[in-house]
Design an enzyme around this catalytic site. Structure first.
Site, short mmCIF file in Angstrom:
data_model
loop_
_atom_site.label_atom_id
_atom_site.label_comp_id
_atom_site.label_asym_id
_atom_site.label_seq_id
_atom_site.Cartn_x
_atom_site.Cartn_y
_atom_site.Cartn_z
N LYS A 90 0.85 -1.19 0.00
CA LYS A 90 0.00 0.00 0.00
C LYS A 90 0.88 1.23 0.00
O LYS A 90 1.81 1.35 0.82
CB LYS A 90 -0.89 0.01 1.26
CG LYS A 90 -1.83 1.20 1.32
CD LYS A 90 -3.06 0.97 0.48
CE LYS A 90 -3.84 2.24 0.15
NZ LYS A 90 -3.37 2.90 -1.10
N GLN A 111 7.33 3.90 3.86
CA GLN A 111 5.92 3.51 3.89
C GLN A 111 5.69 2.24 4.72
O GLN A 111 4.67 2.10 5.38
CB GLN A 111 5.45 3.29 2.45
CG GLN A 111 3.94 3.33 2.27
CD GLN A 111 3.39 4.75 2.12
OE1 GLN A 111 3.98 5.56 1.44
NE2 GLN A 111 2.27 5.02 2.76
N LYS A 114 5.53 3.45 8.33
CA LYS A 114 4.38 4.33 8.49
C LYS A 114 3.10 3.51 8.56
O LYS A 114 2.27 3.69 9.44
CB LYS A 114 4.34 5.27 7.29
CG LYS A 114 3.23 6.29 7.32
CD LYS A 114 2.98 6.92 5.94
CE LYS A 114 4.21 7.56 5.35
NZ LYS A 114 3.87 8.47 4.22
N LYS A 126 5.42 1.61 -3.05
CA LYS A 126 5.37 2.97 -3.62
C LYS A 126 5.65 2.87 -5.11
O LYS A 126 6.29 1.91 -5.56
CB LYS A 126 6.44 3.85 -2.97
CG LYS A 126 6.17 5.33 -3.09
CD LYS A 126 5.31 5.82 -1.95
CE LYS A 126 4.88 7.25 -2.13
NZ LYS A 126 4.21 7.75 -0.91
N GLY A 165 -2.60 8.22 -4.48
CA GLY A 165 -1.92 9.42 -4.95
C GLY A 165 -0.69 9.76 -4.13
O GLY A 165 -0.42 9.17 -3.09
N ASP A 166 0.07 10.70 -4.63
CA ASP A 166 1.20 11.32 -3.93
C ASP A 166 1.46 12.62 -4.72
O ASP A 166 0.57 13.07 -5.45
CB ASP A 166 2.42 10.38 -3.91
CG ASP A 166 3.47 10.79 -2.90
OD1 ASP A 166 3.36 10.42 -1.72
OD2 ASP A 166 4.43 11.52 -3.26
N THR A 210 -4.40 13.57 5.10
CA THR A 210 -2.98 13.72 5.43
C THR A 210 -2.75 15.05 6.16
O THR A 210 -2.06 15.11 7.18
CB THR A 210 -2.11 13.64 4.16
OG1 THR A 210 -2.54 12.53 3.38
CG2 THR A 210 -0.65 13.48 4.50
N ASN A 241 -2.00 19.13 -1.82
CA ASN A 241 -3.09 18.56 -1.02
C ASN A 241 -2.81 18.55 0.48
O ASN A 241 -3.66 18.94 1.29
CB ASN A 241 -3.36 17.13 -1.54
CG ASN A 241 -4.17 16.31 -0.59
OD1 ASN A 241 -3.63 15.64 0.29
ND2 ASN A 241 -5.48 16.35 -0.73
N SER A 382 -6.80 5.83 3.59
CA SER A 382 -6.86 4.93 2.43
C SER A 382 -7.28 3.53 2.88
O SER A 382 -8.05 2.86 2.20
CB SER A 382 -5.50 4.86 1.73
OG SER A 382 -5.32 5.95 0.87
#
Ligand code: GLU
Length: 450
Positions: A90, A111, A114, A126, A165-166, A210, A241, A382
């Site tokens: 993820k 990630q 996290k 990622k 997204g990123d 976020t 964002n 998410s």
């Protein structure tokens, strides 16, 4: 770094030559793990650290597409499926010209920890591309996304790998990517991507998550010292964002964001940033912060190419929220913040502090929240989107936001407890690395050598 980890780190450098951001991310985690492996030698005996550093799978592919002038363009696509001990891979996709395999590996490595910290069942991954959506027409972005997904679709799935997204990938890109996945696979697999539109399988509060989560974590840190955000003066870098919704939540909680930035420069607004205007400039017109300054009038001043953090040398700053990009705070910036009397720094972006800046923060008395913990609200929501998709449900904004707030409180608690357990109360860097690592490492141990 402890003696037992040094050779493992050197091997990481050797095997991943030239991937500097990846080296930095691994080095930062290793700085925290010395005492963990000392207390738990079985992690070393079973080569858990070495295994964690090596992605389970790395996919690199060509992305050909045709621009509006009819010219063929070639980009490079990546997906690093880093660790699936806790759940499907993820993590987001980043579209930015500077993206390399090393960038994606640093982000994927971060990630893992996290996602573990959220307490939710998600592994780490990622992806991205060196494609630049800036200045492209919607039709060009669509053709690029369709080509990207034409390769990626075979590697992802609700139970396998769930991108989102990123930087450079928002609702528009997720829409085009989902459309092409649906078309190729001939099934409406909602849970294959997150960050979808609310009308077609997306979660309420995911766009905000976020930024809001960053501020919820900041609140928790301040509360440890009996303080809150009311009346604080705040710097929020970036105006994507994460930044926009961090600004919104700071304002809701009584703070004032006095400056923001983008890659062109900084805007200082003595009356506080007008969020409606900023959103119009950035999200509707896809403009720059200089356009904001022009339209805002006298209270706003645009400074081309300058560092937002240096404002702390000339005006009172209580809280700093770096929400732009990796390595955006260098040693001099960190000193300006600390010397200027900042109370708290919380990393909304991934790895925004250079190692030297981190050193300055850790040797001062400021509250410092590291990215893995602070910005985990996005990926956590998410995971809530995946839950809603799996149960074909759609929750209210209030319910989703309350779950996000509870998750952020849980992350804060896990970090604080781990830091205490390892004899450094208040060291959130140590706490986040240790708590994230331990959860993944124990799951890996349970599953044997795979
Ligand atoms: N790109 C975000 C991050 O850095 C979100 C990832 C996701 O929602 O899967 O955590």
């Amino acid at each position: 770094m402890s003696e037992s980890l040094q050779p493992i780190y050197e091997e990481v450098l050797r095997r991943n030559a030239g991937e500097l951001e990846f080296h930095q991310a691994v080095g930062e985690v290793f700085e925290s793990l010395g005492r963990v492996v000392e207390r738990n030698p079985h992690y070393l005996d079973e080569s858990i650290v070495e295994r964690l550093c090596e992605p389970e799978r790395q996919i690199i592919f060509r992305v050909p597409w045709v621009d509006d002038a009819g010219v063929v363009q070639i980009n490079r696509g990546f997906r690093v499926q880093y660790n699936s001990a806790l759940g499907p891979y993820k993590g987001g996709l980043r579209f930015q010209p500077s993206v390399t395999l090393g960038t994606v590996k640093f982000l994927g490595f971060e990630q893992i920890f996290k996602n573990a910290l959220t307490g939710l069942p998600i592994g780490g991954g990622k992806g991205g591309s060196d494609f630049d959506p800036k200045g492209k027409s919607d039709a060009e972005v669509m053709r690029f996304c369709q080509s990207f997904m034409t390769e990626l679709y075979r590697h992802i799935g609700e139970y396998r790998d769930v991108p989102a997204g990123d930087v450079g990938v928002g609702p528009r890109e997720i829409g085009y990517l989902f459309g092409q996945y649906k078309r190729i696979t001939n099934q409406y697999e909602s849970g294959v991507l997150t960050g979808k539109g609310v009308g077609w399988g997306g979660s309420r509060a995911r766009p905000e998550a976020t930024g809001y989560g960053t501020v919820f974590f900041t609140e928790r840190m301040l509360a440890e010292r009996g303080q809150d955000l009311d009346g604080t003066r705040v710097l929020v870098s970036g105006s994507g964002n994460v930044a926009l919704y961090a600004i919104e939540k700071v304002h809701q909680l009584g703070g004032t964001v006095i400056a923001t930035s983008d890659s062109s420069g900084v805007v200082y607004d003595s009356d506080g940033i007008d969020l409606d205007l900023l959103c119009e400039v950035k999200e509707v017109d896809r403009g720059r912060v200089s356009d904001y300054a022009e339209r805002r009038g006298r209270s706003a001043e645009f400074r081309a190419g300058s560092s937002i953090w240096q404002l702390a040398a000339s005006t009172r700053v209580d809280v700093a929220l770096p929400c732009a990009i990796q390595n955006e705070i260098d040693e001099a910036d960190a000193r300006a913040l600390v010397d200027g009397g900042v109370l708290a720094i919380a990393e909304g972006a991934n790895m925004p502090s250079t190692p030297e800046a981190l050193h300055v923060f850790q040797n001062s008395n400021v509250l410092f929240g590291p990215a893995k913990a602070v910005n985990a609200g996005g990926v956590a929501t998410s995971a809530l989107e995946m839950q809603q998709n799996a149960s074909r449900d759609s929750w209210s904004f209030e319910l989703t936001e309350s779950k996000l707030e509870a998750i952020m409180a849980g992350i804060h608690e896990r970090c604080a407890r781990a830091a205490e357990e390892y004899g450094e109360p208040g060291n959130y860097v140590l706490g986040a690395n240790v708590a994230g690592f331990t959860r993944v490492a124990d799951a890996m141990l349970a599953m044997g050598v795979i």
